[in-house]
Scaffold this motif. Structure first.
Motif, short mmCIF file in Angstrom:
data_model
loop_
_atom_site.label_atom_id
_atom_site.label_comp_id
_atom_site.label_asym_id
_atom_site.label_seq_id
_atom_site.Cartn_x
_atom_site.Cartn_y
_atom_site.Cartn_z
N ILE A 202 128.10 99.23 35.69
CA ILE A 202 126.84 98.60 35.33
C ILE A 202 127.10 97.17 34.87
O ILE A 202 128.20 96.81 34.47
N VAL A 203 126.06 96.36 34.95
CA VAL A 203 126.18 95.00 34.43
C VAL A 203 125.37 94.93 33.15
O VAL A 203 124.34 95.57 33.01
N GLN A 204 125.87 94.19 32.23
CA GLN A 204 125.26 94.18 30.90
C GLN A 204 124.90 92.76 30.45
O GLN A 204 125.64 91.82 30.66
N HIS A 205 123.73 92.63 29.84
CA HIS A 205 123.34 91.35 29.24
C HIS A 205 122.86 91.62 27.83
O HIS A 205 122.87 92.76 27.38
N ALA A 206 122.39 90.57 27.19
CA ALA A 206 121.92 90.72 25.81
C ALA A 206 120.73 91.67 25.74
O ALA A 206 120.61 92.45 24.79
N ALA A 250 112.31 92.31 35.43
CA ALA A 250 112.43 91.97 36.84
C ALA A 250 113.90 91.76 37.22
O ALA A 250 114.35 92.20 38.29
N HIS A 251 114.66 91.15 36.33
CA HIS A 251 116.09 90.91 36.56
C HIS A 251 116.84 92.22 36.75
O HIS A 251 117.57 92.40 37.72
N GLU A 252 116.63 93.16 35.81
CA GLU A 252 117.33 94.45 35.90
C GLU A 252 116.90 95.20 37.16
O GLU A 252 117.72 95.88 37.80
N TRP A 254 116.17 93.91 39.98
CA TRP A 254 116.90 93.34 41.13
C TRP A 254 118.35 93.81 41.16
O TRP A 254 118.95 93.92 42.22
N HIS A 255 118.93 94.09 39.98
CA HIS A 255 120.26 94.72 39.97
C HIS A 255 120.16 96.11 40.60
O HIS A 255 121.02 96.51 41.38
N LEU A 256 119.12 96.86 40.25
CA LEU A 256 118.92 98.20 40.84
C LEU A 256 118.81 98.08 42.36
O LEU A 256 119.27 98.94 43.11
N ASP A 261 125.12 89.19 42.04
CA ASP A 261 125.26 87.82 41.54
C ASP A 261 124.19 87.53 40.49
O ASP A 261 122.99 87.66 40.75
N GLU A 262 124.62 87.14 39.29
CA GLU A 262 123.66 86.94 38.18
C GLU A 262 122.69 85.81 38.45
O GLU A 262 121.50 85.91 38.12
N GLY A 263 123.17 84.73 39.04
CA GLY A 263 122.30 83.59 39.32
C GLY A 263 121.22 83.95 40.33
O GLY A 263 120.04 83.63 40.14
N GLU A 307 127.49 81.53 35.03
CA GLU A 307 127.25 82.53 36.08
C GLU A 307 125.77 82.92 36.18
O GLU A 307 125.33 83.45 37.18
N TYR A 308 125.00 82.62 35.11
CA TYR A 308 123.57 82.96 35.12
C TYR A 308 122.71 81.84 35.69
O TYR A 308 121.51 82.00 35.87
N LEU A 309 123.32 80.70 35.93
CA LEU A 309 122.59 79.56 36.47
C LEU A 309 122.11 79.88 37.88
O LEU A 309 122.89 80.37 38.71
ZN LIG Z 1 122.11 90.63 35.29
#
Ligand SMILES: [Zn+2]
Length: 330
Positions: A202-206, A250-252, A254-256, A261-263, A307-309
């Motif tokens: 999994i990818v993790q953010h704040a 919406a971000h999560e 798109w990971h699903l 790529d975070e950007g 990487e989030y840019l």
């Molecule tokens: Zn992410």
């Protein structure tokens, strides 16, 4: 008006303002102004109790203080007379009939000169009972404090995700899962509002976690609470907080969908966030402004986490534009 009453009115006004000015809620937890007010009220109460108590012994004959308070000896026996067709009270106490007649004559002259009847001999001020008034003022403070406590801590207990009851939490998670699946292009997704996912890959953010190409996403309770307020309470909340919450969901999603790529995920998330915001209850214009703000902020946040840019192609007509035919972006 006493200082205590002014303070009470100011305190109530401030707390009402806290509810209706969106900025205040974000910066000041409500218990701070409440505690300050409670402390001041306690101070008045203790101050009042410490005041020396004047013994209220009274003889049968009116005391000098009473007479002064009444506005002079004359008002011990007020007399209602009719002068030039108007009812007038005159201070007749201790006056002989002749003196009373003289007062009436004076009154007639002054009435004929145009003075209003009530100003000829102004009535003495209403008698006050200081002890009782102090008690009433104290009770007023306690009553205001109690009413505020009731409103803040009983009627408005739902101040965060934990305050939302179980049924509403479940409904919110189901609604967020539906929205995430829609963006991910999955039949089913499971959005959890505890952000404690420990699955592999999994990818993790704040504010969120998601399985790339998987089914489970985890959002922090704050994000869920903001989206719950928006969708079920019609509460748009603070602009940037709501914008952030929509962008995170919406971000999560798109990971699903499978994006790693975070950007790029950010870029797609901001674009999907417009329709998502609308479905959650925002107007088209507000939802679009929120996502434009998120995109604008991305440049700032991106400096500390490159990487989030969003990539260069994240622009109207760029290769990451999900709706190349539209001139709006996102
Ligand atoms: Zn992410």
């Amino acid at each position: 008006m006493t200082g205590a009453r002014r303070l009470r009115i100011a305190a109530v006004a401030l707390i009402v303002a806290w509810f209706f000015l969106p900025g205040l809620k974000d910066w000041i937890p409500i218990w701070i102004p409440f505690l300050v007010y409670a402390a001041l009220e306690l101070n008045f109460l203790i101050g009042g109790l410490r005041e020396p108590h004047v013994p209220a012994t009274r003889g049968r004959i009116p005391q000098t203080a009473d007479i002064d308070e009444l506005g002079g000896e004359g008002w011990l026996e007020p007399m209602l007379v009719r002068i030039e067709g108007q009812d007038v009270w005159i201070p007749a106490g201790g006056k002989s009939d002749e003196e009373v007649q003289e007062l009436i004559e004076q009154g007639r002259e002054r009435l004929l000169q145009g003075e209003p009847a009530h100003s000829l001999w102004p009535q003495p001020p209403a008698r006050v009972v200081p002890g009782r008034q102090r008690l009433l003022a104290r009770l007023e403070g306690v009553a205001v404090l109690g009413a505020l406590a009731l409103v803040l801590f009983v009627l408005v207990p739902e101040r965060d995700w934990d305050g939302v009851d179980d049924a509403d939490q479940a409904a919110t998670e189901a609604m967020l899962s539906f929205e995430a699946a829609r963006i991910a292009g999955h039949a089913v997704a499971d959005v959890h509002c505890d952000a404690r996912g420990e699955a592999v890959g999994i990818v993790q953010h704040a504010d969120g976690i998601a399985e790339v190409g998987g089914r489970n996403a985890y959002l922090t309770p704050d994000i869920c609470y903001r989206l719950y307020r928006l969708r079920y309470k019609g509460d748009e909340g603070a602009f940037s907080q709501t914008a952030r919450a929509i962008a995170v969901l919406a971000h999560e999603a798109w990971h699903l969908h499978g994006e790693t790529d975070e950007g790029v995920t950010n870029c797609y998330g901001f674009q999907s966030g417009v329709a998502l915001g609308r479905r959650l209850g925002l107007s088209e214009g507000t939802a679009a402004r929120m996502m434009r703000q998120q995109l604008a902020d991305n440049a700032t946040y991106g400096r500390s986490a490159p990487e989030y840019l969003v990539p260069r192609e994240c622009r109207d007509g760029g290769s990451l534009d999900l709706a190349p035919g539209s001139s709006r972006f996102p």
